[in-house]
Design a protein around this motif. Sequence first.
Motif, PDB file in Angstrom:
ATOM      1  N   LEU A   1     -13.714   1.828  58.034  1.00 56.41           N
ATOM      2  CA  LEU A   1     -13.241   1.246  59.347  1.00 56.41           C
ATOM      3  C   LEU A   1     -11.848   1.818  59.725  1.00 56.41           C
ATOM      4  N   LYS A   2     -12.049   2.422  60.888  1.00 57.72           N
ATOM      5  CA  LYS A   2     -10.818   3.254  61.237  1.00 57.72           C
ATOM      6  C   LYS A   2     -10.458   3.078  62.674  1.00 57.72           C
ATOM      7  N   GLY A   3      -9.160   3.470  63.174  1.00 55.16           N
ATOM      8  CA  GLY A   3      -8.794   3.172  64.547  1.00 55.16           C
ATOM      9  C   GLY A   3      -9.412   4.530  65.149  1.00 55.16           C
ATOM     10  N   ARG A   4      -8.389   4.815  66.509  1.00 53.75           N
ATOM     11  CA  ARG A   4      -8.704   6.042  67.134  1.00 53.75           C
ATOM     12  C   ARG A   4      -8.595   7.382  66.484  1.00 53.75           C
ATOM     13  N   SER A   5      -8.078   7.509  65.546  1.00 54.16           N
ATOM     14  CA  SER A   5      -7.603   8.682  64.862  1.00 54.16           C
ATOM     15  C   SER A   5      -8.873   8.992  63.955  1.00 54.16           C
ATOM     16  N   ALA A   6     -10.055   8.233  63.892  1.00 51.15           N
ATOM     17  CA  ALA A   6     -10.933   8.385  62.726  1.00 51.15           C
ATOM     18  C   ALA A   6     -11.481   9.848  62.581  1.00 51.15           C
ATOM     19  N   ALA A   7     -11.624  10.661  64.161  1.00 49.98           N
ATOM     20  CA  ALA A   7     -12.224  11.890  63.991  1.00 49.98           C
ATOM     21  C   ALA A   7     -11.191  12.989  63.502  1.00 49.98           C
ATOM     22  N   ASP A   8      -9.857  12.530  63.753  1.00 56.55           N
ATOM     23  CA  ASP A   8      -8.891  13.439  63.042  1.00 56.55           C
ATOM     24  C   ASP A   8      -8.791  13.278  61.634  1.00 56.55           C
ATOM     25  N   GLU A   9      -9.163  12.266  60.898  1.00 61.46           N
ATOM     26  CA  GLU A   9      -9.025  12.004  59.650  1.00 61.46           C
ATOM     27  C   GLU A   9     -10.150  12.864  59.005  1.00 61.46           C
ATOM     28  N   VAL A  10     -11.454  12.693  59.646  1.00 58.29           N
ATOM     29  CA  VAL A  10     -12.433  13.497  59.218  1.00 58.29           C
ATOM     30  C   VAL A  10     -12.268  14.903  58.943  1.00 58.29           C
ATOM     31  N   ALA A  11     -11.812  15.414  60.170  1.00 58.84           N
ATOM     32  CA  ALA A  11     -11.429  17.003  60.348  1.00 58.84           C
ATOM     33  C   ALA A  11     -10.367  17.422  59.019  1.00 58.84           C
ATOM     34  N   GLN A  12      -9.442  16.458  59.013  1.00 60.36           N
ATOM     35  CA  GLN A  12      -8.392  16.782  58.077  1.00 60.36           C
ATOM     36  C   GLN A  12      -8.604  16.697  56.787  1.00 60.36           C
ATOM     37  N   HIS A  13      -9.667  15.828  56.295  1.00 62.46           N
ATOM     38  CA  HIS A  13      -9.832  15.651  54.894  1.00 62.46           C
ATOM     39  C   HIS A  13     -11.352  15.935  54.332  1.00 62.46           C
ATOM     40  N   GLY A  14     -11.887  16.918  55.403  1.00 63.67           N
ATOM     41  CA  GLY A  14     -13.114  17.330  55.008  1.00 63.67           C
ATOM     42  C   GLY A  14     -13.460  18.095  53.506  1.00 63.67           C
ATOM     43  N   ALA A  15     -12.334  18.874  53.087  1.00 69.68           N
ATOM     44  CA  ALA A  15     -12.722  19.549  51.904  1.00 69.68           C
ATOM     45  C   ALA A  15     -12.535  18.349  50.826  1.00 69.68           C
ATOM     46  N   VAL A  16     -11.611  17.194  51.012  1.00 65.74           N
ATOM     47  CA  VAL A  16     -11.863  16.079  50.141  1.00 65.74           C
ATOM     48  C   VAL A  16     -13.071  15.457  49.884  1.00 65.74           C
ATOM     49  N   ILE A  17     -13.625  15.255  51.132  1.00 66.80           N
ATOM     50  CA  ILE A  17     -14.875  14.359  51.241  1.00 66.80           C
ATOM     51  C   ILE A  17     -15.843  15.311  50.234  1.00 66.80           C
ATOM     52  N   SER A  18     -16.104  16.786  50.702  1.00 62.24           N
ATOM     53  CA  SER A  18     -16.905  17.440  49.928  1.00 62.24           C
ATOM     54  C   SER A  18     -16.631  17.584  48.459  1.00 62.24           C
ATOM     55  N   ARG A  19     -15.615  17.825  48.132  1.00 64.48           N
ATOM     56  CA  ARG A  19     -15.486  17.663  46.546  1.00 64.48           C
ATOM     57  C   ARG A  19     -15.770  16.318  45.935  1.00 64.48           C
ATOM     58  N   ALA A  20     -15.579  15.357  46.556  1.00 63.50           N
ATOM     59  CA  ALA A  20     -16.233  14.253  45.974  1.00 63.50           C
ATOM     60  C   ALA A  20     -17.741  13.907  46.049  1.00 63.50           C
ATOM     61  N   GLY A  21     -18.377  14.875  46.468  1.00 66.67           N
ATOM     62  CA  GLY A  21     -19.825  14.851  46.646  1.00 66.67           C
ATOM     63  C   GLY A  21     -20.290  13.905  47.765  1.00 66.67           C
ATOM     64  N   LEU A  22     -19.419  13.807  48.708  1.00 70.72           N
ATOM     65  CA  LEU A  22     -19.987  13.020  49.897  1.00 70.72           C
ATOM     66  C   LEU A  22     -20.123  13.884  51.122  1.00 70.72           C
ATOM     67  N   GLN A  23     -20.758  13.528  52.104  1.00 70.42           N
ATOM     68  CA  GLN A  23     -20.832  14.095  53.272  1.00 70.42           C
ATOM     69  C   GLN A  23     -20.816  13.009  54.452  1.00 70.42           C
ATOM     70  N   VAL A  24     -20.420  13.529  55.792  1.00 71.10           N
ATOM     71  CA  VAL A  24     -20.089  12.422  56.660  1.00 71.10           C
ATOM     72  C   VAL A  24     -21.437  12.461  57.405  1.00 71.10           C
ATOM     73  N   LEU A  25     -21.944  11.013  57.392  1.00 70.17           N
ATOM     74  CA  LEU A  25     -23.432  11.107  58.012  1.00 70.17           C
ATOM     75  C   LEU A  25     -23.191  10.943  59.822  1.00 70.17           C
ATOM     76  N   SER A  26     -22.385   9.975  59.984  1.00 70.56           N
ATOM     77  CA  SER A  26     -21.889   9.685  61.374  1.00 70.56           C
ATOM     78  C   SER A  26     -20.572   9.401  61.428  1.00 70.56           C
ATOM     79  N   LEU A  27     -20.094   9.159  62.918  1.00 73.22           N
ATOM     80  CA  LEU A  27     -18.955   8.381  63.199  1.00 73.22           C
ATOM     81  C   LEU A  27     -19.291   7.589  64.555  1.00 73.22           C
ATOM     82  N   ASP A  28     -19.202   6.392  64.272  1.00 69.76           N
ATOM     83  CA  ASP A  28     -19.855   5.357  65.027  1.00 69.76           C
ATOM     84  C   ASP A  28     -18.633   4.567  65.679  1.00 69.76           C
TER      85      ASP A  28
END
Length: 220
Positions: free
Chosen positions: A162-189
């Motif tokens: 659960l994040k604030g209005r910067s959620a999309a920016d965080e996803v873009a900024q940390h995409g490589a970390v998410i991928s290395r952890a074996g995760l993927q973004v399913l949605s941003l709701d």
Amino acid sequence: MIEDGTAAAVFGDALPVAERYADLLRGDGVAHGHLGPREAERVWERHLLNCAVVTGLLPNGARVVDVGSGAGLPGLPMAIRRPDLHLSLLEPMQRRVDFLRRCVDELGLADRVDVVRGRAGDPSSRDVGRSSWVTARAVAPLDRLVGWCVSLLADDGVLLALKGRSAADEVAQHGAVISRAGLQVLSLDELPAGADVSRVIVLGRRVRGGQRTTLRRGGR
């Protein structure tokens, strides 16, 4: 309470329990520093409602680990709204653990909500085991949060951040970390309740064979 009927629509028959929790937050929650003093007058729209509606992403009977639960957000509003859920509230600070245990007892949730003192990513968090659902609200930047929570996720696990209005920016900024952890973004709701618009980043594990984790939405 807000006057437009939103709380009643969200919590239904559980509204009296939600009202008692709101009183606890505005009272000892503020007095003991679990919630900021300015939050007392906006506890419904800023906290309870936006946390409760996260349950719309969860299937019936889900077990959820709430990381860094603090004053019980989002875990306790989720448990109040959905009596089929089982929650483990993971919190490292003893004074907050004491407050959470009091809330669980006074709200009559002890049969399906437990409080564990521990920190995600540390050996102390092993007591909660791995879960198909992990939640965290405003705990840490997304890269650190993913690093802490990934060990708590089952093979089919989903992390709801659960994040604030910067959620999309965080996803873009940390995409490589998410991928290395074996995760993927399913949605941003966008969460539909309350005056403060909040967002939830839904992250799932990649599984063997390149298949994707399926987001199983359900409940109220």
